[in-house]
Scaffold this motif. Structure first.
Motif, mmCIF file in Angstrom:
data_model
loop_
_atom_site.group_PDB
_atom_site.id
_atom_site.type_symbol
_atom_site.label_atom_id
_atom_site.label_comp_id
_atom_site.label_asym_id
_atom_site.label_seq_id
_atom_site.Cartn_x
_atom_site.Cartn_y
_atom_site.Cartn_z
ATOM 1 N N ASN A 1 0.967 -1.160 -0.105
ATOM 2 C CA ASN A 1 0.020 -0.026 -0.065
ATOM 3 C C ASN A 1 0.934 1.211 0.139
ATOM 4 O O ASN A 1 1.784 1.313 0.867
ATOM 5 C CB ASN A 1 -0.954 -0.232 1.181
ATOM 6 N N HIS A 2 0.319 2.405 -0.802
ATOM 7 C CA HIS A 2 1.278 3.383 -1.027
ATOM 8 C C HIS A 2 0.383 4.614 -1.149
ATOM 9 O O HIS A 2 -0.650 4.296 -1.756
ATOM 10 C CB HIS A 2 2.414 3.165 -1.909
ATOM 11 N N GLY A 3 0.975 5.751 -1.111
ATOM 12 C CA GLY A 3 0.370 7.011 -1.595
ATOM 13 C C GLY A 3 -0.777 7.563 -0.591
ATOM 14 O O GLY A 3 -0.963 6.992 0.485
ATOM 15 N N PRO A 4 -1.451 8.616 -1.039
ATOM 16 C CA PRO A 4 -1.299 9.401 -2.282
ATOM 17 C C PRO A 4 0.215 10.037 -2.316
ATOM 18 O O PRO A 4 0.417 10.619 -1.567
ATOM 19 C CB PRO A 4 -2.394 10.173 -2.427
ATOM 20 N N PRO B 1 -4.372 1.638 -1.904
ATOM 21 C CA PRO B 1 -5.620 1.407 -2.693
ATOM 22 C C PRO B 1 -6.136 2.882 -3.266
ATOM 23 O O PRO B 1 -5.461 3.761 -2.694
ATOM 24 C CB PRO B 1 -6.766 0.821 -2.011
ATOM 25 N N PRO B 2 -7.102 2.691 -4.038
ATOM 26 C CA PRO B 2 -7.506 3.974 -4.625
ATOM 27 C C PRO B 2 -8.071 5.211 -3.555
ATOM 28 O O PRO B 2 -8.569 4.718 -2.810
ATOM 29 C CB PRO B 2 -8.602 3.787 -5.865
ATOM 30 N N SER C 1 -7.120 11.545 0.172
ATOM 31 C CA SER C 1 -6.762 10.605 1.168
ATOM 32 C C SER C 1 -6.810 9.011 1.016
ATOM 33 O O SER C 1 -7.264 8.714 0.023
ATOM 34 C CB SER C 1 -7.734 10.930 2.397
ATOM 35 N N ASN C 2 -5.798 8.304 1.803
ATOM 36 C CA ASN C 2 -5.585 7.174 1.691
ATOM 37 C C ASN C 2 -6.049 6.346 2.823
ATOM 38 O O ASN C 2 -5.253 6.684 3.762
ATOM 39 C CB ASN C 2 -4.280 6.531 1.097
ATOM 40 N N GLY C 3 -7.244 5.702 2.944
ATOM 41 C CA GLY C 3 -7.401 4.936 4.255
ATOM 42 C C GLY C 3 -6.640 3.854 4.566
ATOM 43 O O GLY C 3 -6.471 3.531 5.925
ATOM 44 N N ALA C 4 -5.837 3.174 3.704
ATOM 45 C CA ALA C 4 -4.750 2.101 4.122
ATOM 46 C C ALA C 4 -3.699 2.725 4.613
ATOM 47 O O ALA C 4 -3.024 2.091 5.712
ATOM 48 C CB ALA C 4 -4.665 1.298 2.900
ATOM 49 N N THR C 5 -3.103 3.764 4.034
ATOM 50 C CA THR C 5 -1.918 4.204 4.654
ATOM 51 C C THR C 5 -1.982 5.410 5.287
ATOM 52 O O THR C 5 -1.002 5.983 6.064
ATOM 53 C CB THR C 5 -0.949 4.896 3.245
ATOM 54 N N HIS C 6 -3.265 5.878 5.669
ATOM 55 C CA HIS C 6 -3.426 7.145 6.388
ATOM 56 C C HIS C 6 -2.827 8.296 6.134
ATOM 57 O O HIS C 6 -2.509 9.298 6.734
ATOM 58 C CB HIS C 6 -3.351 6.588 8.026
ATOM 59 N N LEU C 7 -2.467 8.399 4.763
ATOM 60 C CA LEU C 7 -1.866 9.602 4.406
ATOM 61 C C LEU C 7 -2.922 10.645 3.619
ATOM 62 O O LEU C 7 -3.709 10.114 2.712
ATOM 63 C CB LEU C 7 -0.910 9.264 3.142
ATOM 64 N N LEU C 8 -2.849 11.970 3.734
ATOM 65 C CA LEU C 8 -3.584 12.923 3.127
ATOM 66 C C LEU C 8 -2.766 14.103 2.328
ATOM 67 O O LEU C 8 -1.557 14.291 2.752
ATOM 68 C CB LEU C 8 -4.206 13.821 4.312
#
Length: 450
Positions: free
Chosen positions: A152-155, A190-191, A229-236
């Protein structure tokens, strides 16, 4: 089957093996390379014979290996992943395969001494894919089932793109009435989710990676923001874009100077008046683009034109044109009206010439008077002498025999020039001496120059 039959069967195998060894080509065996190990060669030949008899040689893998993975989903740059290859055979070599190609080892990939444990340190998105381990022995390879690793990566950081727009530094300009599309592109697994923040409230905020505005207007001008935002990586990630809507350009107007223009005036300013603040301005003189100089000076925003030292050939016509990347509009031609003296000299030069002329006239008049007085003083003594001599003569008497037709009329009185001094009464000879004596002037004083 009896005991004799069993012994007979084994003897048949022994005889077959013996015949094969006997028939084996010795020259072919001799052609082995000099560095070949004889024991290895004999073992290899034995394995071939055993394989022909249906008995697997020692060390041949009996079953396919299996892979155990510490976790099949990991977060980029945060976690490590370990693969372990298990096999029931002892004398086998383990090879690792990634996406059906031999695995390339690097500083983030560690392999145990027996080759059965594979560790990936600080996984990256490029580590996503299928992994297999292969057990190899005696030219036979058995492969494990593929094991898939998801990273998992991003955004990733992104920029908001605007179709049908032109970038001007940190601002994107669009033409009023056009159709524009905002979009975001970023790498993420994921997207991700999208949340838009708009500078107006006429429509609900979109939740997709792109949206379109039909017939954009000044209402749509402002700053657009998108939160990814990416719920898997918790990145914004947050992106922003400032949009300026360019109005349809209207014809500008040249504002003339308020004062009456006179040739050789110090300076004259013309202003291009337009309501479009973001539009560029271009000046034209006699239909050609105006070239700035020391005589024709443009302001920093090109809205004003200053003419220094106005000349009679500066009348124009002048035009100003407003433009943007989508449209243009030009003013009506404008001509300067000025009052021209007959001379092209400045007012100071004209005044100096007038004063000079008056000075010449005054000088000429003074010189004329001086010459007149000098000539009069030179000629007057001779006139006075003639008058004194004339006064000593008696007038002719009237005799009976004279041819005169009547009594003689008295002589007209002679009016002397007021500049000539009146002679005193007395001895005329002495006075004559005074007039004609060069050693004395007309006043009887001794002339020092003689």
């Amino acid at each position: 089957m009896g005991l004799a039959d069993l012994w007979g069967h084994h003897w048949a195998e022994i005889l077959l093996i013996a015949s094969l060894l006997t028939m084996w080509s010795l020259p072919a065996a001799v052609q082995l390379t000099s560095d070949a190990n004889p024991l290895t060669t004999i073992q290899s030949e034995k394995d071939v014979v055993l394989s022909m008899l249906g008995t697997p040689p020692p060390g041949t893998p009996d079953s396919s290996p299996t892979i155990a993975i510490s976790q099949d989903t990991a977060t980029e740059q945060r976690e490590n992943v370990t693969f372990r290859c298990s096999t029931q055979d002892a004398d086998v070599t383990i090879h690792w395969v990634f996406n059906d190609l031999p695995l390339v080892f690097h500083e983030r990939v560690q392999l145990s001494t027996d080759g059965k444990t594979l560790t990936i340190l600080t996984v990256q998105r490029e580590d996503s894919g299928t992994y297999k381990c292969e057990a190899q022995a005696f030219h036979q390879v058995r492969s494990s089932a593929p094991t898939f690793l998801t990273v998992n990566h991003g955004p990733d950081p992104f920029e908001i793109k605007l179709e049908s727009g032109v970038s001007r530094g940190e601002v994107v300009e669009v033409i009023e009435g056009s159709t524009v599309t905002f979009s975001v592109e970023t790498q993420s697994h994921p997207p991700p989710s999208y949340t838009w923040f708009l500078p107006y409230d006429s429509i609900p905020p979109p939740t997709m990676s792109s949206f379109t505005i039909q017939a954009v207007s000044r209402e749509h001008e402002g700053t657009y923001r998108c939160l990814v935002s990416n719920g898997a990586t918790h990145l914004l990630r947050l992106g922003a874009l400032k949009v300026r809507v360019l109005e349809t350009l209207t014809k500008p107007h040249i504002v003339p100077p308020s004062l009456n223009l006179v040739e050789n005036a110090s300076s004259v300013a013309l202003t291009c008046q337009t309501p479009h603040e973001g539009a560029g301005v271009l000046w034209l003189l006699r239909g050609q683009a105006l070239l700035p100089s020391d005589h024709l000076v443009l302001s920093a925003d090109n809205r004003s034109l200053v003419i220094h030292g106005l000349r009679r050939d500066d009348t124009g016509p002048y035009e100003c044109e407003v433009w943007n990347w989508g449209s243009r509009a030009r003013s009506e031609p404008f001509r300067l009206a000025m009052s021209c003296p007959q001379s092209s000299l400045s007012a100071g030069a004209i005044g100096g010439i007038a004063i000079g002329i008056l000075a010449v006239i005054a000088l000429s008049a003074g010189l004329g008077c001086f010459l007149y007085i000098r000539n009069a003083r030179r000629l007057c003594p001779w006139s006075l002498t003639d008058l004194s001599l004339h006064s000593q003569k008696e007038p002719p008497s009237v005799t009976p025999g004279n041819n005169s037709h009547g009594p003689r009329k008295p002589s007209p009185e002679v009016t002397l020039d007021p500049l000539v001094p009146t002679l005193p009464k007395g001895n005329t000879e002495s006075h004559y001496e005074v007039l004609v004596n060069p050693e004395r002037n007309i006043y009887g004083q001794i002339n020092p120059s003689v």
